[in-house]
Motif scaffolding. Sequence first.
Motif: not given
Length: 335
Positions: A70-74, A254-257, A281-283, A293-299
Motif C-alpha cells: 500500500v502507499l497510505t501508511t507512514e 504504532d498505527l494500532l497503538a 515502529d517509533d513513528q 515503542t520499538l524503534h526501527q530505522p525504517v529509512e
Amino acid sequence: MRKPTIQDVARQAGVGVGTVSRVLNNHAAVKGATRETVLRAIAELDYTPNPHARRIAGGKSYTISVLLPVLTTEFYARLMDGLEAAFQEARYDVAIFPLLDRSRLERYLGSHTLAYQADGLVMATYNLTQMFHERRLRTQQPTVLVDAHAEGVDCSYMDNVGGGALAGEYAADLPGPVYAIWVETELDQLFTTRVFEDRRAGFLRALAAAGRPVHAEFTSSFDTLAARNTASTLLDDAQATPGGLPCTVFASADLLAGALLDEIRLRGLTPGQDVRVIGFDDQPWAAARGLTTLHQPVESMGYEAAQLLLSRLNGYRGPARARRFEPRLIIRETA
C-alpha cells in the motif's frame, strides 16, 4: 550562455569523458578522490546530464520499480524516503507499483508488465520465499527484498522476532493482564508477510519464558476505523473482566497503538496507569504522544536495500547478501 556539456566537466576535472560518465552512473570502479574532483566540477559548472542521452548511451532505463503493499501508511512513506534517497544519489528514477488486489498481483507475476521493464526491482514486505522456489517471479533484472527475508536474494530487513521478544520481556515485568493486537496482512492468500507473524512469535516466546499468559489477542487491518473498533473491543473486555485493569497491551504497529491511545482517553482512562501501551515502529509522532515503542530505522533499511540493488547494477555478481537491522525498546510515558 550555452549549457555546459560532459566534455566541459571532463576538461575542468582533468579526466576523460568516460570517467565522468562512470561517476554519473555511480560506478564502483572510480577512485574516491577522482569521484570528488568530478563531482566538484559538476557543481561548479552547474552541469545537468541529458536523461534521454544517458538512457540511449547506456542502454538502460535508469528506472527502478518498487512494489509495495500500500502507499497510505507512514511506514511505507518512510521506507520510500530511504529508497529514493539512495536512488536519487545514483540518478535513478523510481516507479511505484502498489499491490492492492489479487488482479494486480497476478498481473505483476508476468515479466511482460511495465513493472519488469525497469533496470532493477524492489519488493517490499512480502514473504516471497515460495514464489522464488516455484520460479513464479520471472525476474530477469536484479531484485532486492526490503522489510522481508528470503534465501538466495539480496534483502534488507528488521529482526522482528527479536523486536517482539523485547516487547514480551518488558510486558512480562508489568502487573495485570497482557493483551496483544496484531495486523491482518494477507492479500487473497497470494502474497503474505512474515513481519507480524515474527513479532508475535518473539512476543509469545518471551512471555512463555517468563511464565506469563496472554489474556486475549485481537487482529485489525491497517484501516484507521478498524483499528479504533478493535481498540474499543479490547477495552470492553478489559473493563468487563474482574481485575482487568490495569493491563498492558502490545500493539504490533504504532498505527494500532495510536488508535488505542485515542480510545483510552475517550473513556477517561489514563495511558501508562490504567492501560500500558507498547507499540512498534517509533513513528515520528510517537515521542510527542509519549508512546513506549520499538524503534526501527525504517529509512536506513530502505537506503541499504537500494545500495544492495545498485551494487548489482554496477556489476556485483557474488552471492546473495542479507542486511539485518535490530530494533530497540524506547521507554516513554505510556508504559
